[in-house]
Design a protein around this motif. Structure first.
Motif, mmCIF file in Angstrom:
data_model
loop_
_atom_site.group_PDB
_atom_site.id
_atom_site.type_symbol
_atom_site.label_atom_id
_atom_site.label_comp_id
_atom_site.label_asym_id
_atom_site.label_seq_id
_atom_site.Cartn_x
_atom_site.Cartn_y
_atom_site.Cartn_z
ATOM 1 N N ASN A 266 -1.147 0.802 -6.160
ATOM 2 C CA ASN A 266 -0.704 0.278 -4.866
ATOM 3 C C ASN A 266 -1.534 -0.972 -4.550
ATOM 4 N N TYR A 267 -0.858 -2.111 -4.395
ATOM 5 C CA TYR A 267 -1.567 -3.364 -4.122
ATOM 6 C C TYR A 267 -0.672 -4.274 -3.272
ATOM 7 N N PRO A 268 -1.219 -5.317 -2.622
ATOM 8 C CA PRO A 268 -0.425 -6.187 -1.729
ATOM 9 C C PRO A 268 0.474 -7.136 -2.536
ATOM 10 N N LYS A 269 1.666 -6.684 -2.879
ATOM 11 C CA LYS A 269 2.567 -7.420 -3.771
ATOM 12 C C LYS A 269 3.000 -8.772 -3.205
ATOM 13 N N LYS A 270 3.040 -8.902 -1.887
ATOM 14 C CA LYS A 270 3.502 -10.155 -1.283
ATOM 15 C C LYS A 270 2.511 -11.299 -1.488
ATOM 16 N N PHE A 271 1.255 -10.952 -1.754
ATOM 17 C CA PHE A 271 0.209 -11.975 -1.759
ATOM 18 C C PHE A 271 -0.435 -12.202 -3.126
ATOM 19 N N THR A 272 -0.158 -11.339 -4.085
ATOM 20 C CA THR A 272 -0.845 -11.477 -5.370
ATOM 21 C C THR A 272 -0.041 -10.804 -6.476
ATOM 22 N N THR A 273 -0.478 -10.988 -7.699
ATOM 23 C CA THR A 273 0.151 -10.334 -8.850
ATOM 24 C C THR A 273 -0.933 -9.682 -9.708
ATOM 25 N N LEU A 274 -0.525 -8.690 -10.468
ATOM 26 C CA LEU A 274 -1.419 -8.047 -11.424
ATOM 27 C C LEU A 274 -0.905 -8.323 -12.830
ATOM 28 N N SER A 275 -1.765 -8.068 -13.815
ATOM 29 C CA SER A 275 -1.368 -8.226 -15.213
ATOM 30 C C SER A 275 -1.916 -7.061 -16.017
ATOM 31 N N VAL B 8 -8.581 -8.104 -6.023
ATOM 32 C CA VAL B 8 -7.463 -7.482 -5.314
ATOM 33 C C VAL B 8 -7.793 -6.026 -4.968
ATOM 34 N N THR B 9 -7.661 -5.673 -3.711
ATOM 35 C CA THR B 9 -7.872 -4.296 -3.278
ATOM 36 C C THR B 9 -6.674 -3.450 -3.708
ATOM 37 N N VAL B 10 -6.965 -2.312 -4.352
ATOM 38 C CA VAL B 10 -5.887 -1.454 -4.855
ATOM 39 C C VAL B 10 -6.179 0.005 -4.508
ATOM 40 N N ARG B 11 -5.143 0.819 -4.675
ATOM 41 C CA ARG B 11 -5.289 2.258 -4.533
ATOM 42 C C ARG B 11 -4.434 2.916 -5.617
ATOM 43 N N LEU B 12 -4.969 3.938 -6.255
ATOM 44 C CA LEU B 12 -4.218 4.671 -7.268
ATOM 45 C C LEU B 12 -3.509 5.851 -6.602
ATOM 46 N N ASP B 13 -2.188 5.817 -6.607
ATOM 47 C CA ASP B 13 -1.388 6.873 -5.987
ATOM 48 C C ASP B 13 -0.791 7.784 -7.057
ATOM 49 N N LEU B 14 -0.974 9.068 -6.896
ATOM 50 C CA LEU B 14 -0.429 10.042 -7.834
ATOM 51 C C LEU B 14 1.095 10.072 -7.732
ATOM 52 N N LYS B 15 1.782 10.078 -8.886
ATOM 53 C CA LYS B 15 3.238 10.102 -8.920
ATOM 54 C C LYS B 15 3.737 11.241 -9.806
ATOM 55 N N ASN B 16 4.961 11.703 -9.525
ATOM 56 C CA ASN B 16 5.606 12.699 -10.375
ATOM 57 C C ASN B 16 6.291 12.001 -11.546
ATOM 58 N N TYR B 17 6.596 12.789 -12.599
ATOM 59 C CA TYR B 17 7.274 12.215 -13.762
ATOM 60 C C TYR B 17 8.654 11.681 -13.409
#
Length: 260
Positions: free
Chosen positions: A95-104, A154-163
């Motif tokens: 989870n990261y601020p997609k409107k303002f930055t990108t990840l790789s 970039v400030t991020v958060r790891l969110d648990l997801k289901n398969y």
């Protein structure tokens, strides 16, 4: 482990062969399943070869989704039938601020390794072009979730997801066929990316090449089946099949290629 098995693999793979031998011995003696950490495609190929040649044991690979590149392997006796949950893989979405930055991929990978994790503790990093997810060994998931709160600046958060919430990867891999005069690393890179051997050699010697996620500076490194080569600034390639030789003694290759 039969000593003759070593001759079929590279010398730098002998320690992994010994490790697989220990796993097989443990399953045979304890008559109970064994779950590996995440393996790259080359390691998975070696493990499968050894299980089939050396034992009557069974095995199954799983990396969190059907076409995973990095997988865990369950080695088990004939009586056993593993369930998907037993592969102990956790899925996180970043989870990261997609409107303002990108990840790789590279930034995410660097952050995960920088958190103190072994590469073997996490599997594929996938993206649909905007969202990113990573597959992680369950035994380190809680630690990782607490440790990783920034990727670069970039400030991020790891969110648990289901398969059921796995992304559909935006995959640019293409299937290609070519011939090469040799399986030397510099030769294959030059051929696939249409650059000179000298340029290929410079890329390798300047530390811009990884084979199965490990940096190499050897232009004469001999590639083999299922090796993955990452070339910074160019992309990636995988040796998927070695299809024999032409009349002029060139080697026929089937490859997966990801071009930047």
């Amino acid at each position: 482990m039969d000593a003759n098995i070593y001759q079929h693999f590279r010398s730098d793979e002998h320690s992994f062969i010994d490790l697989v031998g220990d796993w097989l011995e443990q399953v045979s003696f304890q008559y109970a399943p064994y779950l590996t950490e995440f393996l790259d495609p080359r390691q998975a190929y070696i493990l499968e070869t050894l299980v089939r040649q050396e034992t009557d044991l069974k095995f199954r690979f799983f990396g969190g989704y059907g076409t995973a590149e990095r997988v865990r392997c369950m080695i088990y006796p004939e009586y056993y039938e593993p369930e998907q949950e037993e592969f102990e893989i956790v899925l996180f979405e970043i989870n990261y601020p997609k409107k303002f930055t990108t990840l790789s991929h590279g930034k995410i990978l660097g952050t995960l390794i920088g958190s103190g994790m072994k590469r073997e503790m996490f599997g594929d990093i996938i993206s649909d072009g905007e969202n990113w997810q990573v597959f992680v060994a369950k035994e380190v998931a809680s630690y990782l979730q607490m440790q990783v709160n920034k990727i670069g600046s970039v400030t991020v958060r790891l969110d648990l997801k289901n398969y059921t919430e796995i992304l559909t990867p935006k995959d640019g891999w293409s299937q290609e066929k070519t011939t090469v005069s040799s399986l030397r690393l510099d030769t294959v890179i030059a051929t696939i990316f249409n650059i000179s051997r000298q340029r290929s050699k410079q890329l390798i010697e300047s530390g811009k090449i990884k084979i199965n996620w490990i940096e190499t500076q050897r232009p004469d490194f001999m590639l083999d089946l299922l090796d993955i080569v990452s070339i910074r600034g160019f992309g990636r390639l995988q040796i998927q099949e070695i299809e024999g030789k032409t009349k002029k003694e060139k080697i026929r290759l089937a490859l997966g290629v990801l071009r930047k």
